[in-house]
Design an enzyme around this catalytic site. Structure first.
Site, PDB file in Angstrom:
ATOM      1  N   HIS A   1     -79.465   1.475 -69.881  1.00 42.23           N
ATOM      2  CA  HIS A   1     -79.941   1.771 -68.524  1.00 42.23           C
ATOM      3  C   HIS A   1     -79.240   3.005 -67.993  1.00 42.23           C
ATOM      4  CE1 HIS A   1     -76.219  -0.386 -67.852  1.00 42.23           C
ATOM      5  NE2 HIS A   1     -76.227  -0.084 -66.567  1.00 42.23           N
ATOM      6  N   SER A   2     -79.794   3.549 -66.934  1.00 42.99           N
ATOM      7  CA  SER A   2     -79.111   4.606 -66.201  1.00 42.99           C
ATOM      8  C   SER A   2     -79.247   4.275 -64.723  1.00 42.99           C
ATOM      9  CB  SER A   2     -79.707   5.970 -66.536  1.00 42.99           C
ATOM     10  OG  SER A   2     -78.962   6.988 -65.895  1.00 42.99           O
TER      11      SER A   2
END
Lengths: 158, 90
Positions: A69-70
């Protein structure tokens, strides 16, 4: 009331028993699956890889499991997930939890809007038996059916 | 008591760690606020927290803070979280 993870996950965002040569390729598969489900654009995939380059393999939060994820960004179209199981586990460089055979892509628009989805995800991932069955699943339909059936069992117990 | 669950972005792994930590605290009967935070704000938040929970890579980034920093290896292992929290609170 927890939402059912099967309703949060688009069949287009599930890949079963695919091959990745390294962790970057594994994250790219999770990113492509997010794009296929209309969750993110390609830029988010690069952001997820950059996050690991910068902060290390901390996203490998349990044995065999990476949550790619970011942060919320213009590349996120909606909150959502992708689900990728690898035929051959790959190393992310984590001291304890390598190698990884399940990569979950995660995108959120803000810090709060996806909390029900996270609760549903935690409910699935806490269940070691279900995770083992999900890792063995051969098709997106089977993954979704397993997630949905677990939700039914839970309702029966509550 | 205040506990912070820290991850790199504040939307993913820290949220999962927060949920499981709350579950453990309920079982132990301990009343505490658990907040999820990203590494950027964690140092500031750690000033008025007793405990910081995070992964090994990020524990190094947090560096020197007053709060006890506890490294969790498996975010879904409630036994590990229970054990480490209990010994930190002793």
């Amino acid at each position: 009331m927890t939402v059912n993870l099967a309703t949060e996950l688009d069949a287009a965002s599930i890949r079963t028993h695919v091959t990745a040569v390294d962790w970057q390729a594994a994250i790219r598969l999770a990113g492509d699956a997010l794009v296929a489900g209309g969750v993110t654009t390609d830029d988010y995939t690069a952001e997820m890889i950059a996050a690991v380059d910068k902060l290390g393999p901390y996203i490998v939060i349990a044995p065999g499991l990476a949550i790619a994820h970011s942060r919320p960004s213009p590349a996120v179209l909606r909150a959502g997930l992708s689900w990728v199981t690898l035929d051959e586990p790959v190393n992310f460089g984590h001291k304890k939890n390598d190698p990884v055979s399940l990569v979950i892509g995660l995108a959120a628009l803000d810090h709060e809007g996806h909390l029900e989805m996270m609760q549903a995800l935690a409910g699935v991932l806490m269940n070691a038996k279900l995770v083992a069955a999900l890792k063995a699943a051969d098709s997106p339909a089977e993954v979704l059916a397993l997630m949905a059936s677990r939700e039914l069992q839970r309702k029966a117990h509550s | 008591m205040k506990i912070i669950a820290v991850c790199g972005m504040g939307i993913g792994t820290s949220v999962l760690l927060k949920m499981n930590t709350e579950k453990v605290l309920r079982t132990l009967g301990i009343d505490a606020d658990v907040e999820a935070a990203d590494i950027g704000v964690a140092r500031g938040m750690a000033r008025d927290a007793e405990i910081v929970l995070t992964s090994e890579e990020l524990a190094e980034e947090i560096g020197d803070v007053e709060a006890q920093v506890i490294v969790i290896d498996n975010f879904f292992d409630l036994d590990e979280i229970t054990e480490k929290l209990t010994s930190a609170l002793e």
